[in-house]
Design a protein around this motif. Structure first.
Motif, PDB file in Angstrom:
ATOM      1  N   ASN A 126      -5.728   3.535   1.946  1.00 18.48           N
ATOM      2  CA  ASN A 126      -5.356   3.516   3.363  1.00 18.48           C
ATOM      3  C   ASN A 126      -4.820   2.157   3.806  1.00 18.48           C
ATOM      4  O   ASN A 126      -4.879   1.816   4.990  1.00 18.48           O
ATOM      5  CB  ASN A 126      -6.556   3.906   4.231  1.00 18.48           C
ATOM      6  N   ASN A 127      -4.331   1.379   2.862  1.00 21.43           N
ATOM      7  CA  ASN A 127      -3.740   0.059   3.151  1.00 21.43           C
ATOM      8  C   ASN A 127      -4.755  -0.948   3.684  1.00 21.43           C
ATOM      9  O   ASN A 127      -4.391  -1.903   4.375  1.00 21.43           O
ATOM     10  CB  ASN A 127      -2.581   0.179   4.148  1.00 21.43           C
ATOM     11  N   GLU A 148       5.323   0.781   6.979  1.00 21.61           N
ATOM     12  CA  GLU A 148       4.512   1.983   7.088  1.00 21.61           C
ATOM     13  C   GLU A 148       5.058   3.093   6.191  1.00 21.61           C
ATOM     14  O   GLU A 148       6.243   3.129   5.859  1.00 21.61           O
ATOM     15  CB  GLU A 148       4.489   2.473   8.542  1.00 21.61           C
ATOM     16  N   ASN A 149       4.167   3.990   5.822  1.00 22.72           N
ATOM     17  CA  ASN A 149       4.541   5.237   5.143  1.00 22.72           C
ATOM     18  C   ASN A 149       5.364   5.017   3.872  1.00 22.72           C
ATOM     19  O   ASN A 149       6.358   5.699   3.623  1.00 22.72           O
ATOM     20  CB  ASN A 149       5.316   6.147   6.102  1.00 22.72           C
ATOM     21  N   LEU A 150       4.969   4.058   3.070  1.00 24.07           N
ATOM     22  CA  LEU A 150       5.632   3.858   1.787  1.00 24.07           C
ATOM     23  C   LEU A 150       5.111   4.868   0.769  1.00 24.07           C
ATOM     24  O   LEU A 150       3.935   5.221   0.764  1.00 24.07           O
ATOM     25  CB  LEU A 150       5.380   2.440   1.278  1.00 24.07           C
ATOM     26  N   VAL A 168      -0.087 -11.496  -1.902  1.00 28.14           N
ATOM     27  CA  VAL A 168      -0.253 -10.081  -2.227  1.00 28.14           C
ATOM     28  C   VAL A 168       1.094  -9.418  -2.018  1.00 28.14           C
ATOM     29  O   VAL A 168       1.714  -9.565  -0.960  1.00 28.14           O
ATOM     30  CB  VAL A 168      -1.316  -9.410  -1.339  1.00 28.14           C
ATOM     31  N   VAL A 169       1.575  -8.703  -3.029  1.00 29.04           N
ATOM     32  CA  VAL A 169       2.861  -8.028  -2.959  1.00 29.04           C
ATOM     33  C   VAL A 169       2.629  -6.528  -2.917  1.00 29.04           C
ATOM     34  O   VAL A 169       1.855  -5.982  -3.703  1.00 29.04           O
ATOM     35  CB  VAL A 169       3.751  -8.391  -4.164  1.00 29.04           C
ATOM     36  N   ARG A 170       3.300  -5.885  -2.000  1.00 34.07           N
ATOM     37  CA  ARG A 170       3.192  -4.427  -1.825  1.00 34.07           C
ATOM     38  C   ARG A 170       4.588  -3.845  -1.936  1.00 34.07           C
ATOM     39  O   ARG A 170       5.483  -4.204  -1.183  1.00 34.07           O
ATOM     40  CB  ARG A 170       2.569  -4.125  -0.461  1.00 34.07           C
ATOM     41  N   THR A 171       4.780  -2.930  -2.882  1.00 34.82           N
ATOM     42  CA  THR A 171       6.114  -2.397  -3.129  1.00 34.82           C
ATOM     43  C   THR A 171       6.051  -0.901  -3.386  1.00 34.82           C
ATOM     44  O   THR A 171       5.053  -0.381  -3.886  1.00 34.82           O
ATOM     45  CB  THR A 171       6.765  -3.097  -4.341  1.00 34.82           C
ATOM     46  N   SER A 172       7.134  -0.218  -3.034  1.00 41.88           N
ATOM     47  CA  SER A 172       7.275   1.203  -3.335  1.00 41.88           C
ATOM     48  C   SER A 172       8.215   1.358  -4.513  1.00 41.88           C
ATOM     49  O   SER A 172       9.147   0.566  -4.687  1.00 41.88           O
ATOM     50  CB  SER A 172       7.830   1.964  -2.119  1.00 41.88           C
ATOM     51  N   LEU A 177      17.890   7.635  -4.751  1.00 42.74           N
ATOM     52  CA  LEU A 177      18.120   8.002  -3.351  1.00 42.74           C
ATOM     53  C   LEU A 177      17.335   7.128  -2.389  1.00 42.74           C
ATOM     54  O   LEU A 177      17.673   7.055  -1.212  1.00 42.74           O
ATOM     55  CB  LEU A 177      17.735   9.483  -3.129  1.00 42.74           C
ATOM     56  N   SER A 178      16.305   6.488  -2.890  1.00 44.25           N
ATOM     57  CA  SER A 178      15.447   5.680  -2.019  1.00 44.25           C
ATOM     58  C   SER A 178      15.198   4.317  -2.668  1.00 44.25           C
ATOM     59  O   SER A 178      14.416   4.220  -3.616  1.00 44.25           O
ATOM     60  CB  SER A 178      14.115   6.404  -1.780  1.00 44.25           C
ATOM     61  N   PRO A 179      15.859   3.257  -2.198  1.00 42.45           N
ATOM     62  CA  PRO A 179      15.674   1.930  -2.796  1.00 42.45           C
ATOM     63  C   PRO A 179      14.275   1.390  -2.545  1.00 42.45           C
ATOM     64  O   PRO A 179      13.556   1.842  -1.648  1.00 42.45           O
ATOM     65  CB  PRO A 179      16.731   1.076  -2.078  1.00 42.45           C
ATOM     66  N   SER A 180      13.875   0.420  -3.354  1.00 44.42           N
ATOM     67  CA  SER A 180      12.546  -0.171  -3.222  1.00 44.42           C
ATOM     68  C   SER A 180      12.402  -0.907  -1.900  1.00 44.42           C
ATOM     69  O   SER A 180      13.346  -1.516  -1.402  1.00 44.42           O
ATOM     70  CB  SER A 180      12.290  -1.154  -4.373  1.00 44.42           C
ATOM     71  N   GLU A 181      11.205  -0.815  -1.329  1.00 42.90           N
ATOM     72  CA  GLU A 181      10.847  -1.608  -0.163  1.00 42.90           C
ATOM     73  C   GLU A 181       9.696  -2.519  -0.574  1.00 42.90           C
ATOM     74  O   GLU A 181       8.712  -2.063  -1.172  1.00 42.90           O
ATOM     75  CB  GLU A 181      10.441  -0.722   1.008  1.00 42.90           C
TER      76      GLU A 181
END
Length: 337
Positions: A126-127, A148-150, A168-172, A177-181
């Protein structure tokens, strides 16, 4: 002690164990002020880092509350109410102590993101993310991430030596079709910021940085006695045996200095492979095909390539190197317990 020069006092205190340093804060106001300064905390940390890899290092592993509940249910025992971290000797995995995590998560799906200089990063689905130093009994809850909503989120935790900071690194995960955030939390600013990164960075890493290494399956990057290491499944041997190739970069940043150290034969398919600071190889595997009760672990001596012992680790477990330090002692918005 008033007759001792300040630099000698500083040198002595910098070599004292963390628990003793904490008690020495009560000696006088000047010592308390000295011990809580960022410069002293860094000096104490540097002395500990200079004495790494001496065979007396620690390891820490954690099973989440959900995992402990599943194991307890399987063993017909009452499930524990909190998660516990276990500190053990790096070389033998003999348990030293159990440490109860002093904060609660909003989700049963918790993980140990990483460990840097005695500072642990723990998170749930839950982040909710915490930084925690059990040696000084302090923890910090991170502000809520800005993205939000990654989907398919991966977390990383690291120490930046250039500015003595923790991130701290947070990545999707990216798709066509959907580049990394990507967003990054910095301890010094106590805030998150979005990071822009080019796709060519990953391409360069795959094609150039690892180019001298043959194509391996189930690969992972690790650290072996302070050097960058690369582990991967090299080949099948028969129906149930495998080989794992271990490479180390002897000159950091120079791709030509990837050297293959050895090949480890293993009778079972490993799903999890890591090194301890001492240099032993920790391997995780399923005890039986489609076994839902969890993983088994083996500690392998990389010199003899023989299995040394079966560590008593609960599944699923997150394992990381650990050391005592004063990090977070002078932090902002930090809670004590």
């Amino acid at each position: 002690m008033n007759y001792l020069p300040h630099d000698i006092v500083l040198n002595i205190l910098g070599r004292v164990l963390v628990k003793s340093v904490i008690r020495l804060r009560c000696v006088c106001k000047s010592w308390d002020s000295l011990i809580t300064t960022p410069s002293f905390i860094s000096a104490h940390l540097n002395h500990n880092n200079d004495n790494k890899y001496n065979g007396n290092d620690y390891i820490i592993h954690m099973a989440s509350w959900k995992a402990r509940r599943l194991v307890s249910s399987y063993r017909s025992k009452s499930p524990p109410k909190t998660s516990i971290c276990t500190v053990a000797f790096d070389r033998t995995f003999d348990k030293i102590s159990d440490i109860e995590i002093p904060f609660d998560f909003t989700s049963d799906c918790t993980q140990m993101v990483g460990s840097c200089n005695g500072l642990l990063c723990l998170a749930d689905s839950n982040n909710v993310i915490y930084l925690w130093n059990p040696s000084v009994r302090k923890f910090k809850k991170l502000p809520h991430p800005c993205l939000e909503n990654l989907n398919n989120v991966t977390l990383g935790f690291a120490y930046c030596s250039e500015n003595n900071d923790y991130k701290v690194v947070r990545t999707s995960h990216s798709t066509s079709l959907s580049p990394s955030e990507i967003e990054m939390y910095t301890l010094s600013s106590d805030s998150w910021r979005q990071v822009e990164i080019s796709v060519t960075t990953d391409v360069w890493f795959n094609e150039d940085f690892l180019s001298p290494i043959p194509l391996l399956q189930r690969t992972c990057i690790a650290s072996l006695r302070g050097k960058l290491a690369f582990i991967g499944k090299l080949a099948f041997i028969g129906q149930s045996s495998f080989q794992y190739s271990i490479w180390v970069m002897t000159d950091y940043g120079v791709v030509e200095f990837w050297n293959k150290l050895f090949v480890v034969p293993f009778e079972r398919l490993a799903y999890w492979v890591r090194f301890t600071n001492y240099g032993s190889l920790m391997v995780g595997y399923r005890s039986a095909p489609f076994n839902r009760q969890g993983m088994k672990y083996a500690l392998i001596d990389i010199e003899t390539l023989q299995e040394k012992k079966d560590p008593d680790i609960q599944h699923p477990s997150f394992i990381a190197s650990f050391m005592e330090s004063l990090v977070l002692l002078d932090g902002r918005n930090v809670e004590s317990y």
